[in-house]
Design an enzyme around this catalytic site. Sequence first.
Site, PDB file in Angstrom:
ATOM      1  CE  LYS A   1      -3.881   2.055   2.598  1.00  0.00           C
ATOM      2  NZ  LYS A   1      -4.766   1.924   3.780  1.00  0.00           N
TER       3      LYS A   1
ATOM      4  CB  SER B   1      -8.210   3.780   2.777  1.00  0.00           C
ATOM      5  OG  SER B   1      -7.359   3.134   3.709  1.00  0.00           O
TER       6      SER B   1
ATOM      7  CB  SER C   1      -8.539   0.723   5.459  1.00  0.00           C
ATOM      8  OG  SER C   1      -9.281   1.895   5.324  1.00  0.00           O
TER       9      SER C   1
HETATM   10  N1  GLN Z   1     -13.367   4.287   6.205  1.00  0.00           N
HETATM   11  C1  GLN Z   1     -12.707   4.684   7.417  1.00  0.00           C
HETATM   12  C2  GLN Z   1     -12.255   6.114   7.294  1.00  0.00           C
HETATM   13  O1  GLN Z   1     -12.546   6.699   6.330  1.00  0.00           O
HETATM   14  C3  GLN Z   1     -11.568   3.765   7.717  1.00  0.00           C
HETATM   15  C4  GLN Z   1     -10.384   4.036   6.888  1.00  0.00           C
HETATM   16  C5  GLN Z   1      -9.212   3.207   7.301  1.00  0.00           C
HETATM   17  O2  GLN Z   1      -9.365   2.158   7.940  1.00  0.00           O
HETATM   18  N2  GLN Z   1      -8.034   3.692   6.965  1.00  0.00           N
HETATM   19  O3  GLN Z   1     -11.623   6.645   8.141  1.00  0.00           O
END
Ligand code: GLN
Length: 484
Positions: free
Chosen positions: A76, A151, A175
Amino acid sequence: MIEASLKDLAAALRAGTLSSVELATLFLDRIDALNPSLNAFITVDRDGALSAARAADARLAAGTAGPLTGIPLAHKDVFCTEGVRTTCASRMLENFVSPYDAHVVSQLKAAGAVMLGKTNMDEYAMGSSNENSHFGPAKNPWDASRVPGGSSGGSAVAVAARLAPMATGTDTGGSVRQPAALTGVTGIKPTYGVVSRYGMIAYASSLDQGGAFGRSAEDCALLLSAMAGFDPRDSTSVERDTEDYTRELGKPLAGLRIGLPKEFFAEGMDDDVRAATEAALEQYRQLGATTVEVSLPNAKLAIPAYYVIAPAEASSNLSRFDGVRYGHRAPEYVDLADMYSKSRAQGFGAEVKRRILVGTYVLSHGYYDAYYLQAQKLRRLIAEDFIAAFTHCDVIAGPTSPTVAWPIGEKSDDPVQMYLQDIYTIAVNLAGLPGLSLPCGTGAGDLPVGLQLIGNYFDEARLLNVAHGFQQATDWHRRMPAVG
Ligand code: GLN
Protein backbone atom coordinates in the site's frame (compact mmCIF):
# COMPACT_ATOMS: atom_id res chain seq x y z
CA MET A 1 0.93 -19.84 -11.53
CA ILE A 2 -1.25 -16.80 -10.84
CA GLU A 3 -3.58 -19.18 -9.01
CA ALA A 4 -0.92 -20.86 -6.87
CA SER A 5 -0.86 -20.44 -3.10
CA LEU A 6 2.19 -18.89 -1.44
CA LYS A 7 3.18 -22.32 -0.20
CA ASP A 8 3.06 -23.76 -3.71
CA LEU A 9 4.96 -20.80 -5.12
CA ALA A 10 7.65 -21.26 -2.48
CA ALA A 11 7.85 -24.97 -3.28
CA ALA A 12 8.17 -24.31 -7.03
CA LEU A 13 10.89 -21.73 -6.40
CA ARG A 14 12.82 -24.15 -4.18
CA ALA A 15 12.42 -27.00 -6.62
CA GLY A 16 13.75 -24.75 -9.37
CA THR A 17 10.77 -25.34 -11.66
CA LEU A 18 10.31 -21.57 -11.63
CA SER A 19 12.67 -18.69 -10.96
CA SER A 20 11.79 -15.58 -9.02
CA VAL A 21 12.65 -13.50 -12.09
CA GLU A 22 10.14 -15.50 -14.15
CA LEU A 23 7.49 -15.12 -11.46
CA ALA A 24 8.05 -11.37 -11.09
CA THR A 25 7.93 -10.95 -14.87
CA LEU A 26 4.64 -12.83 -15.06
CA PHE A 27 3.00 -10.49 -12.56
CA LEU A 28 4.65 -7.34 -13.96
CA ASP A 29 3.30 -8.21 -17.40
CA ARG A 30 -0.17 -8.74 -15.94
CA ILE A 31 0.08 -5.35 -14.25
CA ASP A 32 1.10 -3.75 -17.55
CA ALA A 33 -1.90 -5.32 -19.24
CA LEU A 34 -4.55 -4.78 -16.57
CA ASN A 35 -3.53 -1.79 -14.48
CA PRO A 36 -4.63 0.78 -17.07
CA SER A 37 -8.23 -0.40 -16.52
CA LEU A 38 -8.07 -1.35 -12.81
CA ASN A 39 -5.84 1.46 -11.48
CA ALA A 40 -4.64 -0.74 -8.62
CA PHE A 41 -1.07 0.53 -8.66
CA ILE A 42 0.12 4.12 -8.33
CA THR A 43 3.74 3.17 -8.97
CA VAL A 44 5.17 0.04 -10.59
CA ASP A 45 8.86 -0.66 -9.99
CA ARG A 46 9.84 -3.14 -12.71
CA ASP A 47 13.60 -2.60 -12.42
CA GLY A 48 13.56 -2.79 -8.64
CA ALA A 49 11.40 -5.91 -8.73
CA LEU A 50 13.64 -7.69 -11.21
CA SER A 51 16.78 -6.89 -9.27
CA ALA A 52 15.15 -8.08 -6.01
CA ALA A 53 14.06 -11.23 -7.88
CA ARG A 54 17.62 -11.88 -9.05
CA ALA A 55 18.84 -11.54 -5.46
CA ALA A 56 16.09 -13.94 -4.35
CA ASP A 57 17.13 -16.45 -7.00
CA ALA A 58 20.67 -16.30 -5.62
CA ARG A 59 19.37 -16.96 -2.10
CA LEU A 60 17.26 -19.83 -3.35
CA ALA A 61 20.29 -21.30 -5.07
CA ALA A 62 22.39 -20.87 -1.95
CA GLY A 63 19.77 -22.61 0.20
CA THR A 64 19.20 -19.60 2.47
CA ALA A 65 15.64 -18.85 1.36
CA GLY A 66 12.73 -18.36 3.76
CA PRO A 67 9.03 -19.04 3.13
CA LEU A 68 8.49 -15.78 1.19
CA THR A 69 11.81 -15.52 -0.62
CA GLY A 70 11.27 -14.77 -4.29
CA ILE A 71 7.51 -14.21 -4.01
CA PRO A 72 6.11 -10.96 -5.46
CA LEU A 73 4.31 -8.49 -3.22
CA ALA A 74 2.54 -5.13 -3.46
CA HIS A 75 2.74 -2.49 -0.74
CA LYS A 76 0.00 0.00 0.00
CA ASP A 77 1.37 3.42 -0.87
CA VAL A 78 1.15 4.46 2.78
CA PHE A 79 4.35 2.53 3.61
CA CYS A 80 7.58 4.45 3.04
CA THR A 81 9.92 2.78 0.57
CA GLU A 82 13.48 4.00 0.21
CA GLY A 83 14.17 5.11 -3.34
CA VAL A 84 10.63 4.45 -4.63
CA ARG A 85 8.13 7.28 -4.29
CA THR A 86 5.52 7.13 -1.52
CA THR A 87 2.49 9.27 -2.30
CA CYS A 88 -0.22 8.25 0.18
CA ALA A 89 -2.40 8.95 -2.87
CA SER A 90 -2.06 12.66 -2.17
CA ARG A 91 -0.99 15.54 -4.34
CA MET A 92 0.91 16.65 -1.23
CA LEU A 93 3.32 13.72 -1.61
CA GLU A 94 3.08 13.21 -5.37
CA ASN A 95 6.85 13.41 -5.78
CA PHE A 96 7.98 12.34 -2.32
CA VAL A 97 10.77 9.77 -2.16
CA SER A 98 11.40 8.51 1.34
CA PRO A 99 15.01 8.24 2.54
CA TYR A 100 14.15 5.14 4.58
CA ASP A 101 11.98 2.01 4.56
CA ALA A 102 9.00 1.43 6.83
CA HIS A 103 9.53 -1.41 9.30
CA VAL A 104 7.06 -3.58 7.36
CA VAL A 105 8.94 -2.89 4.14
CA SER A 106 12.33 -3.74 5.60
CA GLN A 107 10.95 -6.91 7.22
CA LEU A 108 9.62 -8.10 3.87
CA LYS A 109 12.81 -7.15 2.09
CA ALA A 110 14.76 -9.19 4.63
CA ALA A 111 12.37 -12.10 4.02
CA GLY A 112 13.27 -11.90 0.33
CA ALA A 113 9.81 -10.87 -0.93
CA VAL A 114 9.90 -9.00 -4.25
CA MET A 115 8.09 -5.66 -4.26
CA LEU A 116 6.29 -5.05 -7.57
CA GLY A 117 5.04 -1.57 -6.73
CA LYS A 118 2.87 0.66 -4.58
CA THR A 119 -0.89 0.39 -4.55
CA ASN A 120 -3.70 2.90 -4.85
CA MET A 121 -5.64 4.00 -1.77
CA ASP A 122 -7.81 6.76 -0.40
CA GLU A 123 -5.73 9.85 0.29
CA TYR A 124 -4.01 9.42 3.69
CA ALA A 125 -6.16 6.28 4.14
CA MET A 126 -9.30 8.39 4.63
CA GLY A 127 -12.18 6.72 2.90
CA SER A 128 -14.18 3.55 2.32
CA SER A 129 -14.20 3.39 -1.47
CA ASN A 130 -10.80 4.43 -2.88
CA GLU A 131 -12.50 7.34 -4.61
CA ASN A 132 -10.53 9.88 -2.53
CA SER A 133 -7.30 9.17 -4.39
CA HIS A 134 -5.40 11.93 -6.17
CA PHE A 135 -4.64 9.26 -8.79
CA GLY A 136 -8.28 8.38 -9.47
CA PRO A 137 -10.36 5.50 -8.12
CA ALA A 138 -9.21 1.89 -8.21
CA LYS A 139 -11.79 -0.32 -9.94
CA ASN A 140 -13.42 -3.45 -8.60
CA PRO A 141 -12.30 -6.35 -10.84
CA TRP A 142 -15.71 -8.05 -10.46
CA ASP A 143 -17.38 -5.03 -12.04
CA ALA A 144 -15.19 -2.12 -13.07
CA SER A 145 -18.05 0.35 -12.67
CA ARG A 146 -18.01 -0.36 -8.92
CA VAL A 147 -15.71 0.63 -6.05
CA PRO A 148 -13.32 -1.94 -4.57
CA GLY A 149 -13.77 -0.49 -1.07
CA GLY A 150 -11.16 1.46 0.79
CA SER A 151 -8.93 2.74 1.90
CA SER A 152 -6.58 -0.13 0.90
CA GLY A 153 -8.53 -0.61 -2.34
CA GLY A 154 -5.52 -0.96 -4.63
CA SER A 155 -4.00 -3.77 -2.55
CA ALA A 156 -7.30 -5.64 -2.50
CA VAL A 157 -7.71 -5.23 -6.27
CA ALA A 158 -4.12 -6.36 -6.87
CA VAL A 159 -4.73 -9.62 -5.01
CA ALA A 160 -8.27 -10.17 -6.37
CA ALA A 161 -7.20 -9.63 -10.00
CA ARG A 162 -4.05 -11.72 -9.51
CA LEU A 163 -1.72 -8.78 -10.15
CA ALA A 164 0.18 -9.83 -7.02
CA PRO A 165 -0.03 -12.97 -4.87
CA MET A 166 0.00 -10.94 -1.65
CA ALA A 167 -0.22 -7.31 -0.54
CA THR A 168 0.05 -5.14 2.55
CA GLY A 169 -2.58 -2.72 3.76
CA THR A 170 -3.50 -0.66 6.78
CA ASP A 171 -6.70 -0.67 8.77
CA THR A 172 -7.72 2.31 10.92
CA GLY A 173 -11.46 1.70 10.79
CA GLY A 174 -11.83 -1.22 8.38
CA SER A 175 -9.49 -0.46 5.50
CA VAL A 176 -8.13 -4.00 5.18
CA ARG A 177 -11.31 -5.94 5.99
CA GLN A 178 -13.82 -3.88 3.98
CA PRO A 179 -11.96 -3.86 0.63
CA ALA A 180 -11.13 -7.55 1.17
CA ALA A 181 -14.88 -8.21 1.49
CA LEU A 182 -15.84 -6.14 -1.54
CA THR A 183 -13.23 -7.75 -3.82
CA GLY A 184 -13.50 -11.37 -2.60
CA VAL A 185 -10.10 -11.79 -0.95
CA THR A 186 -8.95 -12.53 2.60
CA GLY A 187 -7.56 -9.74 4.78
CA ILE A 188 -6.45 -9.54 8.39
CA LYS A 189 -5.88 -6.62 10.72
CA PRO A 190 -4.00 -7.84 13.79
CA THR A 191 -4.24 -6.61 17.38
CA TYR A 192 -3.13 -2.98 17.71
CA GLY A 193 0.62 -2.96 18.31
CA VAL A 194 1.45 -6.23 16.55
CA VAL A 195 2.70 -4.57 13.34
CA SER A 196 5.08 -1.63 13.70
CA ARG A 197 3.81 1.74 12.49
CA TYR A 198 7.35 2.99 11.85
CA GLY A 199 7.42 4.46 8.35
CA MET A 200 3.67 3.96 7.88
CA ILE A 201 2.31 7.44 7.17
CA ALA A 202 0.14 8.31 10.14
CA TYR A 203 -3.60 8.90 9.86
CA ALA A 204 -5.01 8.22 13.36
CA SER A 205 -2.13 6.78 15.35
CA SER A 206 -4.11 5.13 18.15
CA LEU A 207 -6.10 3.17 15.54
CA ASP A 208 -3.75 2.64 12.57
CA GLN A 209 -2.55 -0.92 12.16
CA GLY A 210 -0.80 -2.68 9.29
CA GLY A 211 -2.44 -5.79 7.88
CA ALA A 212 -2.18 -8.45 5.22
CA PHE A 213 -4.13 -9.37 2.08
CA GLY A 214 -3.99 -12.79 0.47
CA ARG A 215 -6.22 -15.12 -1.45
CA SER A 216 -6.53 -17.40 1.57
CA ALA A 217 -6.14 -17.31 5.33
CA GLU A 218 -3.06 -19.49 4.98
CA ASP A 219 -1.43 -16.92 2.69
CA CYS A 220 -2.37 -14.12 5.10
CA ALA A 221 -0.81 -16.10 7.96
CA LEU A 222 2.47 -16.40 6.06
CA LEU A 223 2.54 -12.71 5.17
CA LEU A 224 1.56 -11.54 8.66
CA SER A 225 4.30 -13.69 10.19
CA ALA A 226 6.84 -11.71 8.17
CA MET A 227 5.28 -8.29 8.86
CA ALA A 228 4.71 -8.55 12.60
CA GLY A 229 7.11 -8.27 15.49
CA PHE A 230 8.44 -5.87 18.09
CA ASP A 231 10.06 -2.69 16.84
CA PRO A 232 11.53 -0.22 19.34
CA ARG A 233 11.06 2.59 16.80
CA ASP A 234 7.28 2.46 17.34
CA SER A 235 6.45 3.28 20.96
CA THR A 236 3.14 1.40 20.69
CA SER A 237 4.74 -1.73 19.26
CA VAL A 238 3.99 -4.60 21.63
CA GLU A 239 6.99 -6.35 23.11
CA ARG A 240 6.16 -9.97 22.46
CA ASP A 241 8.03 -12.88 20.95
CA THR A 242 7.66 -13.20 17.19
CA GLU A 243 4.93 -15.60 16.25
CA ASP A 244 4.32 -18.14 13.54
CA TYR A 245 0.74 -17.32 12.58
CA THR A 246 0.41 -20.56 10.62
CA ARG A 247 0.87 -22.62 13.78
CA GLU A 248 -2.81 -23.37 14.38
CA LEU A 249 -3.79 -24.01 10.76
CA GLY A 250 -5.49 -27.38 10.42
CA LYS A 251 -6.81 -27.63 13.97
CA PRO A 252 -10.39 -28.95 13.85
CA LEU A 253 -13.13 -26.42 14.50
CA ALA A 254 -15.27 -28.82 16.56
CA GLY A 255 -16.23 -27.17 19.82
CA LEU A 256 -15.46 -23.66 18.61
CA ARG A 257 -17.88 -21.13 20.10
CA ILE A 258 -18.83 -18.38 17.66
CA GLY A 259 -20.46 -15.31 19.18
CA LEU A 260 -23.06 -13.52 17.08
CA PRO A 261 -23.64 -9.95 18.28
CA LYS A 262 -27.38 -9.42 18.20
CA GLU A 263 -26.84 -5.76 17.28
CA PHE A 264 -25.00 -6.81 14.08
CA PHE A 265 -27.87 -9.02 12.97
CA ALA A 266 -30.75 -6.76 13.98
CA GLU A 267 -30.91 -4.44 11.00
CA GLY A 268 -28.66 -2.50 8.71
CA MET A 269 -27.30 -5.13 6.35
CA ASP A 270 -28.74 -5.81 2.91
CA ASP A 271 -30.70 -9.03 2.39
CA ASP A 272 -28.10 -10.53 0.06
CA VAL A 273 -25.34 -9.93 2.61
CA ARG A 274 -27.52 -11.43 5.34
CA ALA A 275 -28.23 -14.57 3.28
CA ALA A 276 -24.54 -15.17 2.53
CA THR A 277 -23.61 -14.52 6.17
CA GLU A 278 -26.24 -16.95 7.48
CA ALA A 279 -25.12 -19.61 5.00
CA ALA A 280 -21.52 -19.22 6.16
CA LEU A 281 -22.58 -19.63 9.79
CA GLU A 282 -24.45 -22.79 8.84
CA GLN A 283 -21.26 -24.07 7.24
CA TYR A 284 -19.43 -23.44 10.52
CA ARG A 285 -22.08 -25.40 12.41
CA GLN A 286 -21.52 -28.28 10.02
CA LEU A 287 -17.83 -28.06 10.83
CA GLY A 288 -18.69 -28.60 14.48
CA ALA A 289 -18.80 -25.04 15.76
CA THR A 290 -21.62 -23.76 17.93
CA THR A 291 -23.10 -20.28 17.73
CA VAL A 292 -24.16 -18.23 20.73
CA GLU A 293 -25.80 -14.84 20.87
CA VAL A 294 -23.68 -12.11 22.42
CA SER A 295 -24.32 -8.41 22.84
CA LEU A 296 -22.27 -5.33 22.00
CA PRO A 297 -24.69 -2.70 23.31
CA ASN A 298 -22.38 0.23 22.60
CA ALA A 299 -21.36 -0.84 19.10
CA LYS A 300 -23.85 1.60 17.60
CA LEU A 301 -21.79 4.42 19.08
CA ALA A 302 -18.65 3.31 17.28
CA ILE A 303 -19.16 5.45 14.18
CA PRO A 304 -19.76 8.74 16.02
CA ALA A 305 -16.88 8.03 18.43
CA TYR A 306 -14.54 7.11 15.59
CA TYR A 307 -15.43 10.14 13.49
CA VAL A 308 -14.40 12.35 16.41
CA ILE A 309 -11.24 10.49 17.47
CA ALA A 310 -9.82 9.72 14.01
CA PRO A 311 -10.14 13.29 12.66
CA ALA A 312 -8.74 14.67 15.95
CA GLU A 313 -5.62 12.55 15.56
CA ALA A 314 -5.47 13.24 11.82
CA SER A 315 -5.57 17.00 12.34
CA SER A 316 -2.52 16.70 14.55
CA ASN A 317 -0.66 14.16 12.38
CA LEU A 318 -1.20 16.08 9.17
CA SER A 319 0.10 19.35 10.59
CA ARG A 320 3.57 18.19 9.53
CA PHE A 321 2.67 18.69 5.86
CA ASP A 322 3.36 22.40 5.79
CA GLY A 323 5.27 22.83 2.53
CA VAL A 324 8.48 23.58 4.43
CA ARG A 325 10.38 20.34 4.83
CA TYR A 326 8.96 18.03 2.20
CA GLY A 327 5.88 17.56 0.10
CA HIS A 328 4.04 20.03 -2.06
CA ARG A 329 4.87 23.72 -1.77
CA ALA A 330 2.71 26.33 -3.48
CA PRO A 331 4.68 27.92 -6.31
CA GLU A 332 3.53 31.43 -5.36
CA TYR A 333 2.85 33.04 -1.99
CA VAL A 334 3.33 36.38 -0.24
CA ASP A 335 4.59 35.37 3.20
CA LEU A 336 5.08 32.34 5.44
CA ALA A 337 1.46 32.05 6.58
CA ASP A 338 0.31 32.35 2.97
CA MET A 339 2.77 29.63 1.95
CA TYR A 340 1.44 27.23 4.61
CA SER A 341 -2.12 27.92 3.69
CA LYS A 342 -1.70 27.74 -0.10
CA SER A 343 0.51 24.64 0.07
CA ARG A 344 -2.04 22.80 2.21
CA ALA A 345 -5.01 24.07 0.21
CA GLN A 346 -3.43 22.77 -2.99
CA GLY A 347 -1.87 19.62 -1.58
CA PHE A 348 -4.84 18.07 0.24
CA GLY A 349 -8.08 16.77 -1.27
CA ALA A 350 -11.59 17.59 -0.04
CA GLU A 351 -12.05 14.67 2.37
CA VAL A 352 -8.68 15.26 4.02
CA LYS A 353 -9.55 18.92 4.52
CA ARG A 354 -12.95 17.96 5.95
CA ARG A 355 -11.28 15.74 8.53
CA ILE A 356 -8.67 18.33 9.46
CA LEU A 357 -11.46 20.84 10.05
CA VAL A 358 -13.54 18.40 12.12
CA GLY A 359 -10.46 17.32 14.09
CA THR A 360 -9.36 20.85 14.82
CA TYR A 361 -12.87 21.73 15.94
CA VAL A 362 -13.32 18.81 18.35
CA LEU A 363 -9.94 19.49 19.93
CA SER A 364 -10.47 23.20 20.32
CA HIS A 365 -10.89 24.87 23.69
CA GLY A 366 -14.47 24.56 24.90
CA TYR A 367 -15.30 21.60 22.64
CA TYR A 368 -12.65 19.18 23.78
CA ASP A 369 -14.67 17.96 26.77
CA ALA A 370 -17.93 17.85 24.86
CA TYR A 371 -16.66 15.83 21.89
CA TYR A 372 -13.19 14.39 22.21
CA LEU A 373 -13.39 13.32 25.84
CA GLN A 374 -16.87 11.86 25.38
CA ALA A 375 -15.67 9.89 22.37
CA GLN A 376 -12.77 8.49 24.41
CA LYS A 377 -15.23 7.36 27.08
CA LEU A 378 -17.37 5.63 24.47
CA ARG A 379 -14.26 3.96 23.15
CA ARG A 380 -13.66 2.40 26.56
CA LEU A 381 -17.27 1.19 26.79
CA ILE A 382 -17.02 -0.38 23.35
CA ALA A 383 -13.84 -2.25 24.33
CA GLU A 384 -15.49 -3.46 27.54
CA ASP A 385 -18.43 -4.84 25.56
CA PHE A 386 -16.05 -7.00 23.55
CA ILE A 387 -14.19 -8.17 26.66
CA ALA A 388 -17.52 -9.24 28.18
CA ALA A 389 -18.61 -10.95 24.95
CA PHE A 390 -15.40 -12.99 24.80
CA THR A 391 -16.27 -14.62 28.12
CA HIS A 392 -19.04 -16.43 26.19
CA CYS A 393 -17.30 -17.24 22.90
CA ASP A 394 -13.95 -17.83 21.21
CA VAL A 395 -14.48 -15.65 18.15
CA ILE A 396 -17.16 -13.21 17.06
CA ALA A 397 -18.67 -13.37 13.57
CA GLY A 398 -20.82 -11.09 11.47
CA PRO A 399 -20.82 -9.24 8.18
CA THR A 400 -17.81 -7.15 7.16
CA SER A 401 -19.76 -4.65 5.08
CA PRO A 402 -23.52 -3.96 5.11
CA THR A 403 -23.62 -4.05 1.28
CA VAL A 404 -21.78 -5.49 -1.69
CA ALA A 405 -19.62 -3.14 -3.78
CA TRP A 406 -21.57 -0.09 -4.95
CA PRO A 407 -21.27 1.97 -8.15
CA ILE A 408 -18.45 4.50 -8.33
CA GLY A 409 -19.90 7.92 -7.57
CA GLU A 410 -22.98 6.66 -5.71
CA LYS A 411 -21.93 7.80 -2.24
CA SER A 412 -19.03 10.11 -2.99
CA ASP A 413 -21.05 13.29 -2.45
CA ASP A 414 -22.50 12.12 0.85
CA PRO A 415 -19.85 11.68 3.55
CA VAL A 416 -22.33 10.38 6.13
CA GLN A 417 -23.55 7.58 3.81
CA MET A 418 -19.91 6.71 3.20
CA TYR A 419 -19.09 6.68 6.94
CA LEU A 420 -22.00 4.29 7.58
CA GLN A 421 -20.27 1.65 5.46
CA ASP A 422 -17.84 1.19 8.35
CA ILE A 423 -20.57 0.16 10.77
CA TYR A 424 -19.28 -3.38 11.39
CA THR A 425 -15.55 -2.78 11.25
CA ILE A 426 -14.84 0.35 13.28
CA ALA A 427 -15.63 -0.92 16.78
CA VAL A 428 -12.84 -3.48 16.34
CA ASN A 429 -10.26 -0.73 15.83
CA LEU A 430 -11.58 1.31 18.75
CA ALA A 431 -11.12 -1.78 20.93
CA GLY A 432 -7.73 -2.63 19.36
CA LEU A 433 -8.80 -6.20 18.57
CA PRO A 434 -7.78 -8.39 15.63
CA GLY A 435 -10.28 -8.77 12.79
CA LEU A 436 -10.36 -10.70 9.55
CA SER A 437 -12.59 -10.80 6.48
CA LEU A 438 -12.93 -13.86 4.28
CA PRO A 439 -15.04 -14.39 1.17
CA CYS A 440 -18.16 -16.32 2.17
CA GLY A 441 -20.56 -16.05 -0.74
CA THR A 442 -22.01 -13.73 -3.31
CA GLY A 443 -24.77 -11.17 -3.35
CA ALA A 444 -26.56 -9.08 -5.96
CA GLY A 445 -24.79 -9.04 -9.31
CA ASP A 446 -22.69 -12.05 -8.29
CA LEU A 447 -20.53 -9.66 -6.24
CA PRO A 448 -18.46 -10.99 -3.33
CA VAL A 449 -19.67 -10.93 0.27
CA GLY A 450 -17.19 -11.06 3.18
CA LEU A 451 -17.64 -12.66 6.58
CA GLN A 452 -15.94 -10.81 9.41
CA LEU A 453 -14.30 -12.76 12.23
CA ILE A 454 -13.19 -10.86 15.31
CA GLY A 455 -10.77 -12.37 17.80
CA ASN A 456 -9.67 -11.66 21.33
CA TYR A 457 -6.42 -9.75 21.87
CA PHE A 458 -3.42 -11.50 20.26
CA ASP A 459 -5.59 -14.38 19.06
CA GLU A 460 -4.58 -13.95 15.40
CA ALA A 461 -3.37 -17.55 15.01
CA ARG A 462 -6.76 -18.93 16.05
CA LEU A 463 -8.63 -16.39 13.92
CA LEU A 464 -6.62 -17.42 10.88
CA ASN A 465 -7.34 -21.08 11.56
CA VAL A 466 -11.07 -20.41 11.91
CA ALA A 467 -10.95 -18.81 8.45
CA HIS A 468 -8.72 -21.60 7.13
CA GLY A 469 -11.15 -24.28 8.32
CA PHE A 470 -13.94 -22.63 6.32
CA GLN A 471 -11.69 -22.35 3.26
CA GLN A 472 -10.80 -26.03 3.48
CA ALA A 473 -14.51 -26.82 3.18
CA THR A 474 -15.57 -24.18 0.62
CA ASP A 475 -14.42 -22.64 -2.66
CA TRP A 476 -15.45 -19.00 -2.30
CA HIS A 477 -11.84 -17.87 -1.93
CA ARG A 478 -10.91 -19.64 -5.19
CA ARG A 479 -13.33 -17.68 -7.40
CA MET A 480 -11.53 -15.37 -9.76
CA PRO A 481 -12.94 -12.32 -11.52
CA ALA A 482 -13.03 -12.46 -15.32
CA VAL A 483 -10.24 -10.01 -16.03
CA GLY A 484 -7.39 -10.57 -18.47
N1 GLN B 1 -13.37 4.29 6.21
C1 GLN B 1 -12.71 4.68 7.42
C2 GLN B 1 -12.25 6.11 7.29
O1 GLN B 1 -12.55 6.70 6.33
C3 GLN B 1 -11.57 3.76 7.72
C4 GLN B 1 -10.38 4.04 6.89
C5 GLN B 1 -9.21 3.21 7.30
O2 GLN B 1 -9.36 2.16 7.94
N2 GLN B 1 -8.03 3.69 6.96
O3 GLN B 1 -11.62 6.65 8.14
